[in-house]
Design an enzyme around this catalytic site. Structure first.
Site, short mmCIF file in Angstrom:
data_model
loop_
_atom_site.label_atom_id
_atom_site.label_comp_id
_atom_site.label_asym_id
_atom_site.label_seq_id
_atom_site.Cartn_x
_atom_site.Cartn_y
_atom_site.Cartn_z
N SER A 110 10.40 42.27 -23.54
CA SER A 110 11.83 42.52 -23.41
C SER A 110 12.47 41.37 -22.64
O SER A 110 12.22 40.21 -22.95
CB SER A 110 12.07 43.88 -22.73
OG SER A 110 13.42 44.28 -22.85
N GLU A 240 11.08 39.87 -31.66
CA GLU A 240 11.39 41.29 -31.78
C GLU A 240 12.86 41.49 -31.43
O GLU A 240 13.39 40.83 -30.54
CB GLU A 240 10.47 42.13 -30.89
CG GLU A 240 10.59 41.90 -29.41
CD GLU A 240 11.31 43.04 -28.70
OE1 GLU A 240 11.81 43.95 -29.39
OE2 GLU A 240 11.37 42.99 -27.47
N HIS A 307 9.90 46.91 -28.84
CA HIS A 307 10.35 48.15 -28.22
C HIS A 307 9.95 49.41 -28.97
O HIS A 307 10.32 50.51 -28.56
CB HIS A 307 11.87 48.11 -28.05
CG HIS A 307 12.33 47.18 -26.97
ND1 HIS A 307 12.35 45.81 -27.14
CD2 HIS A 307 12.79 47.42 -25.73
CE1 HIS A 307 12.81 45.24 -26.03
NE2 HIS A 307 13.08 46.19 -25.16
#
Length: 337
Positions: A110, A240, A307
């Site tokens: 993240s 991502e 995620h």
């Protein structure tokens, strides 16, 4: 040349929050994760930033940078893992002296991927995109997530193989008590553009595209200099998408192309995402096909990254061979200097 840290038994884990800290009502997740690591033989040291959160950050940027740097210089700490990601890690980069950083693993994903990619590009030290600390608070761990330990314990010159998961989690629920961290309900299926078996090789670089895109044009995102100084092989990018709608993702990929991030690139991998909603009739498959047409390289998507866990542990800087066939994938990483 890439420099690889090595995780050894009995290592000490430094826990700091270079982005978001943990609210008081969720402190139990950090304490539980630390306890789990102690049971496995690791020691843990938590910094002050872990326990605070105000105005979308754990602490002022200089304080976060200082605590991270101190842990990277501390000889008693072997591995640094943030509790989780956040929003504003990029604020700390200008306050880090990258020349002072010792060779040790940094693990996370993240917003943490901004730090991971910047450290590798700036120093040539390999970094690990994978689990966050709070993902390790359960009594049990799935086999995909658990690979973070074998991967980080791989010696320079050796290789480590990871397989695609069997099932994954679609939604998060921190309020449900369970000995398992994740709640898997969906079947994993890796896809490719073109729709055929893929076998590619190159040096891995990547992270959460929402945030690492902001390194473009800064001293911390000089991919060309890194390629010339540290590696001789093509790059395999892995991304991502946490929140970007398809058109924003498309704009970002075009910007990366114009910034020459995709020069000498052998493939691009995309993690599965629940943000991939169409804009008008422009779908995520259209985004991938446009990128494929422009770059003439394979695109692999819905992989175990990001995620919607579990996720593989990708090592920025490592040489990798990625194979996909009939929805299943393997990633063989070799820790080549």
């Amino acid at each position: 040349m890439i420099k690889y840290p090595l995780l050894e038994k009995g290592a000490t884990i430094g826990i700091t929050a270079p982005s978001s800290g943990v609210e008081a009502e969720l402190h139990h997740l950090v304490k539980s994760a630390c306890n789990r690591q102690s049971i496995k033989g690791f020691k843990t040291i938590c910094g002050d930033t872990v326990w605070t959160q105000e105005k979308a950050k754990s602490a002022p940027a200089k304080q976060r940078a200082a605590e991270f740097t101190q842990m990277m210089k501390d000889n008693e700490i072997d591995l640094v893992i943030p509790p989780w990601g956040g929003e504003l890690l990029i604020e700390i980069l200008e306050f880090i002296d990258f020349n002072q950083l010792e060779k040790k693993w940094i693990l996370g994903y993240s917003d943490t991927s901004v730090l991971l990619l910047a450290v590798t590009l700036m120093t040539g030290i390999a970094t690990a995109h994978g689990t966050n600390l709070v993902d390790l608070h359960g009594e049990y761990s799935d086999e995909t997530t658990a690979m973070w330990e074998p991967v980080l314990s791989t010696k320079t010159g050796a290789s480590i193989l990871q397989h695609s998961s069997k099932i994954y989690q679609k939604e998060w629920d921190f309020n449900t008590c369970s000995p398992y961290v994740f709640h898997f309900t969906e079947h994993t299926y890796w896809k490719t553009t073109p729709n055929e078996p893929i076998n590619v090789a190159g040096r891995l670089l990547g992270g959460c595209i929402d945030v690492i895109r902001h390194l473009i044009g800064t001293p911390f995102g000089d991919v060309q200099h890194f390629s010339e100084k540290h590696i001789g092989e093509p790059i395999i990018w892995y991304f991502e998408n946490c929140h970007l709608k398809t058109t924003d993702l498309r704009r970002t990929l075009v910007q990366m192309k114009l910034a020459r991030w995709f020069e000498n690139c052998s493939a691009i991998l995309f993690g599965r995402s629940d943000a991939n909603m169409p804009v008008e009739d422009y779908t995520i498959e259209d985004v991938y096909q446009d990128l494929r047409n422009e770059l003439q390289i394979p695109i692999i998507y819905d992989i175990d990254c990001g995620h919607l866990p579990p996720q593989l542990t990708f090592i920025n800087g490592a040489y990798a061979r990625v194979c996909v066939q009939q929805g299943k994938g393997t990633v063989l990483q070799t820790f080549s200097p």
